[in-house]
Enzyme design. Structure first.
Site, mmCIF file in Angstrom:
data_model
loop_
_atom_site.group_PDB
_atom_site.id
_atom_site.type_symbol
_atom_site.label_atom_id
_atom_site.label_comp_id
_atom_site.label_asym_id
_atom_site.label_seq_id
_atom_site.Cartn_x
_atom_site.Cartn_y
_atom_site.Cartn_z
ATOM 1 N N GLU A 1 9.304 -8.960 18.518
ATOM 2 C CA GLU A 1 8.245 -10.225 18.841
ATOM 3 C C GLU A 1 9.097 -11.350 18.815
ATOM 4 O O GLU A 1 9.485 -11.797 17.759
ATOM 5 C CB GLU A 1 7.280 -9.895 17.704
ATOM 6 C CG GLU A 1 6.036 -10.844 18.021
ATOM 7 C CD GLU A 1 4.913 -10.595 16.826
ATOM 8 O OE1 GLU A 1 4.925 -9.660 16.088
ATOM 9 O OE2 GLU A 1 4.227 -11.658 16.846
ATOM 10 N N HIS B 1 4.067 -20.290 19.313
ATOM 11 C CA HIS B 1 4.415 -18.781 19.591
ATOM 12 C C HIS B 1 4.597 -18.571 21.216
ATOM 13 O O HIS B 1 5.432 -18.183 21.686
ATOM 14 C CB HIS B 1 3.260 -17.936 19.330
ATOM 15 C CG HIS B 1 3.432 -16.262 19.276
ATOM 16 N ND1 HIS B 1 4.059 -15.673 18.664
ATOM 17 C CD2 HIS B 1 2.963 -15.612 20.351
ATOM 18 C CE1 HIS B 1 4.127 -14.559 19.145
ATOM 19 N NE2 HIS B 1 3.259 -14.380 20.239
ATOM 20 N N LYS C 1 -0.416 -8.272 8.394
ATOM 21 C CA LYS C 1 0.403 -8.002 9.522
ATOM 22 C C LYS C 1 1.627 -9.054 9.435
ATOM 23 O O LYS C 1 2.493 -8.723 9.813
ATOM 24 C CB LYS C 1 -0.401 -7.707 10.613
ATOM 25 C CG LYS C 1 0.435 -7.167 11.993
ATOM 26 C CD LYS C 1 0.953 -8.450 12.691
ATOM 27 C CE LYS C 1 1.895 -7.980 13.838
ATOM 28 N NZ LYS C 1 2.383 -8.706 14.675
ATOM 29 N N ASP D 1 13.433 3.268 5.751
ATOM 30 C CA ASP D 1 12.266 3.725 6.287
ATOM 31 C C ASP D 1 11.079 2.711 6.584
ATOM 32 O O ASP D 1 10.538 2.645 5.083
ATOM 33 C CB ASP D 1 11.961 5.033 5.655
ATOM 34 C CG ASP D 1 10.922 5.848 5.997
ATOM 35 O OD1 ASP D 1 10.121 5.217 6.741
ATOM 36 O OD2 ASP D 1 10.866 7.001 5.798
HETATM 37 P P1 NDP Z 1 19.379 10.822 0.497
HETATM 38 O O1 NDP Z 1 19.116 12.099 0.864
HETATM 39 O O2 NDP Z 1 20.660 10.419 1.680
HETATM 40 O O3 NDP Z 1 20.190 10.688 -0.810
HETATM 41 C C1 NDP Z 1 20.863 9.554 -1.269
HETATM 42 C C2 NDP Z 1 22.185 9.891 -1.521
HETATM 43 O O4 NDP Z 1 23.105 8.801 -1.865
HETATM 44 C C3 NDP Z 1 22.187 10.827 -3.095
HETATM 45 O O5 NDP Z 1 22.117 11.988 -2.555
HETATM 46 C C4 NDP Z 1 23.592 10.323 -3.626
HETATM 47 O O6 NDP Z 1 24.442 11.461 -3.484
HETATM 48 C C5 NDP Z 1 24.056 9.181 -2.816
HETATM 49 N N1 NDP Z 1 24.311 8.041 -3.606
HETATM 50 C C6 NDP Z 1 25.492 7.296 -3.625
HETATM 51 N N2 NDP Z 1 25.484 6.191 -4.310
HETATM 52 C C7 NDP Z 1 24.125 6.133 -4.781
HETATM 53 C C8 NDP Z 1 23.617 5.319 -5.645
HETATM 54 N N3 NDP Z 1 24.227 4.222 -6.265
HETATM 55 N N4 NDP Z 1 22.260 5.515 -6.213
HETATM 56 C C9 NDP Z 1 21.628 6.669 -5.685
HETATM 57 N N5 NDP Z 1 22.214 7.513 -4.794
HETATM 58 C C10 NDP Z 1 23.614 7.293 -4.380
HETATM 59 O O7 NDP Z 1 18.481 9.934 0.743
HETATM 60 P P2 NDP Z 1 17.163 9.327 0.127
HETATM 61 O O8 NDP Z 1 16.907 10.704 -0.979
HETATM 62 O O9 NDP Z 1 17.188 8.069 -0.458
HETATM 63 O O10 NDP Z 1 16.173 9.628 0.953
HETATM 64 C C11 NDP Z 1 15.912 8.705 2.252
HETATM 65 C C12 NDP Z 1 15.647 9.324 3.377
HETATM 66 O O11 NDP Z 1 14.465 10.371 3.330
HETATM 67 C C13 NDP Z 1 15.200 8.440 4.432
HETATM 68 O O12 NDP Z 1 15.816 8.601 5.680
HETATM 69 C C14 NDP Z 1 13.591 9.000 4.840
HETATM 70 O O13 NDP Z 1 13.091 8.238 5.907
HETATM 71 C C15 NDP Z 1 13.547 10.190 4.330
HETATM 72 N N6 NDP Z 1 12.253 10.778 4.264
HETATM 73 C C16 NDP Z 1 11.272 10.034 3.708
HETATM 74 C C17 NDP Z 1 10.076 10.740 3.335
HETATM 75 C C18 NDP Z 1 8.842 9.729 2.934
HETATM 76 O O14 NDP Z 1 8.796 8.547 2.921
HETATM 77 N N7 NDP Z 1 7.385 10.437 2.886
HETATM 78 C C19 NDP Z 1 9.899 12.228 3.143
HETATM 79 C C20 NDP Z 1 11.223 12.832 3.406
HETATM 80 C C21 NDP Z 1 12.271 12.172 3.691
HETATM 81 P P3 NDP Z 1 25.332 12.100 -4.646
HETATM 82 O O15 NDP Z 1 24.460 11.699 -5.883
HETATM 83 O O16 NDP Z 1 25.824 13.236 -4.453
HETATM 84 O O17 NDP Z 1 26.451 10.823 -4.465
#
Ligand code: NDP
Length: 429
Positions: free
Chosen positions: A82, A383, A269, A285
């Site tokens: 936009e 705009h 919005k 997301d």
């Molecule tokens: P991930 O599954 O990628 O998990 C994040 C990973 O980051 C963890 O497993 C952790 O792995 C690693 N990590 C590294 N550094 C850090 C830190 N400082 N803090 C926290 N974690 C860290 O992503 P999310 O669980 O965040 O899920 C987000 C995704 O899920 C988005 O793509 C979203 O679109 C999707 N989603 C959304 C839904 C909804 O909104 N309703 C439903 C289902 C999915 P480790 O601990 O092993 O290092």
């Protein structure tokens, strides 16, 4: 008064802007390659991100400038189709910077995992039984994600509600567990889903019911970010409008949105016009952020304004925005899309909490930009001038023709595709 780090950016060519950008941070050669590439998201990568891929869908990426937040300078990557959003955010950020900048804060990043239990023989007894096992359930949830606990996060609290207790309820009774989980720098959806799924068998045993849904809530009302700005009226003066008139107009516009859902939706919005582009550019997301923001706007039982605007005792305009902000700086797609990786370098944030605070500041700036225009000349003047280039392109203009026709549309005060088509035909004759 601080000045912009990127003076004259608006008038540069894209090539000049890219060159300047590469001097602001330590981009690797590979990253610079993506910045200058015509295929910044390789099809191979896209094919791993979603299903049935046939290509990619690029959006313009602009930079929001002049943001001063808690005394720190930020350049905001904004992916949006936009026109006028990036210009308006940058313009208002300059006004706020001259007033001292945004001040922000954020709660701990505590998200919510929900577990739905139906068919309990005695819902009150089931609730009590769950609460009695609260510490054990929290420990079990943490055992499902030890790396999160090692980082200082993990499940912290648990609450239980019984829904539809009333005898005349249209829906069946159910027990709902809320597991509060600190997801550190991750948005946390997958982390939370893993943790709550792991609890299901134990919860069924404790409640003697059947577990159905086990998933995060996209309304994380303990994961909030807040931004505030205080602007003296003299900084708001616009054209023939005094600063006091602009301030009062902004407050009236806010009161309209606070009182009327039809207006609040459009008002909000406009706030999301600032928020979505940075959420998208950082690979977060944006549907989750949108859903949570609108739920928060209805938290008092009526859909209302996300922002609040008022006048303080010195006559300054005071703006505030509080929103749930389920964003991460790690995980999900944040470091899968090559341009998102660049976006983090441009933004220079150290944590998800800091990112959340930057995002609400951009939302607040965008809201003021819209309200200020609406309370003075109306939004069409600014705009439509910026929109004229999209109109020219939609009418078939290419290359240098785009700016020539866009200018003529503005001069003739007829920014319409039909008019632009006539001009394109005339031009190529
Ligand atoms: P991930 O599954 O990628 O998990 C994040 C990973 O980051 C963890 O497993 C952790 O792995 C690693 N990590 C590294 N550094 C850090 C830190 N400082 N803090 C926290 N974690 C860290 O992503 P999310 O669980 O965040 O899920 C987000 C995704 O899920 C988005 O793509 C979203 O679109 C999707 N989603 C959304 C839904 C909804 O909104 N309703 C439903 C289902 C999915 P480790 O601990 O092993 O290092």
């Amino acid at each position: 008064m601080k000045t912009s780090r990127f003076p004259g950016f608006y008038n540069m060519t894209v090539e000049e802007r890219r060159q300047l950008l590469t001097t602001m941070d330590t981009f690797t050669d590979e990253e610079k390659g993506y910045l200058f590439s015509n295929e910044p998201l390789p099809t191979d990568t896209a094919d791993k991100m979603i299903e049935n891929v046939v290509g990619t869908f690029p959006l313009p990426l602009g930079l929001g400038l002049n943001f001063l937040i808690n005394g720190k300078e930020y350049v905001i990557p904004m992916a949006i189709e936009e026109p006028s959003v990036v210009a308006s955010a940058s313009y208002i950020a300059k006004t706020v910077r001259n007033a001292g900048g945004f001040t922000t804060e954020a709660t701990d990043r505590v998200m919510i995992g929900q577990i739905q239990v139906v068919g309990c023989p005695d819902f009150k007894a089931a609730k009590e039984a769950v609460l009695k096992e609260k510490d054990a359930l929290i420990a079990d949830a943490n055992a499902a994600y030890p790396s999160l606990v090692a980082r200082g996060g993990g499940a912290e609290d648990l609450e239980v509600r019984v829904l539809n207790e009333e005898s005349d309820s249209k829906y069946g009774q159910m027990l709902i567990l809320h597991v509060y989980i600190n997801t550190c720098d991750a948005m946390g959806a997958n982390i939370i889903n893993t943790m709550v799924e792991s609890l299901a068998p134990t919860v069924e045993t404790i409640t003697e019911g059947k577990v159905y849904l086990r998933i995060l809530s996209n309304y994380p009302d303990r994961c909030l970010a807040r931004a505030r700005c205080v602007i003296p009226p003299e900084l708001l003066q616009t054209g023939s409008y005094t600063g006091e008139e602009v301030r009062d107009g902004v407050i009236h516009a806010y009161e309209f949105a606070a009182s009327d859902p039809y207006r609040a939706v459009t008002h909000n919005k406009g706030i999301m016009n600032g928020i979505d582009p940075i959420v998208i550019a950082t690979g977060n997301d944006w549907r989750a952020v949108e859903a949570g923001a609108h739920a928060h706007a209805a938290r008092f039982g009526k859909y209302s304004s996300m922002t609040e605007w008022s006048k303080d005792e010195d006559g300054n305009l005071v703006g505030e925005l509080e929103l749930p902000m389920s964003v991460g700086t790690v995980g999900g797609s944040t470091h899968v899309h090559p341009i998102s990786k660049l976006a983090y370098k441009i933004l220079d944030v150290d944590s998800a909490q800091e990112l959340a605070q930057v995002i609400v500041s951009v939302g607040l700036a965008q809201n003021l930009g819209a309200l200020k225009a609406l309370a003075t000349d109306g939004i069409q003047k600014g705009h439509m001038a910026l929109h004229s280039r999209s109109v020219a392109i939609a009418a078939g203009a290419t290359g240098e023709m785009i700016d020539i026709i866009a200018e003529r549309l503005v001069d003739e005060k007829e920014i319409r595709v039909g008019k632009a088509k006539e001009m394109v035909e005339e031009y190529i004759k």
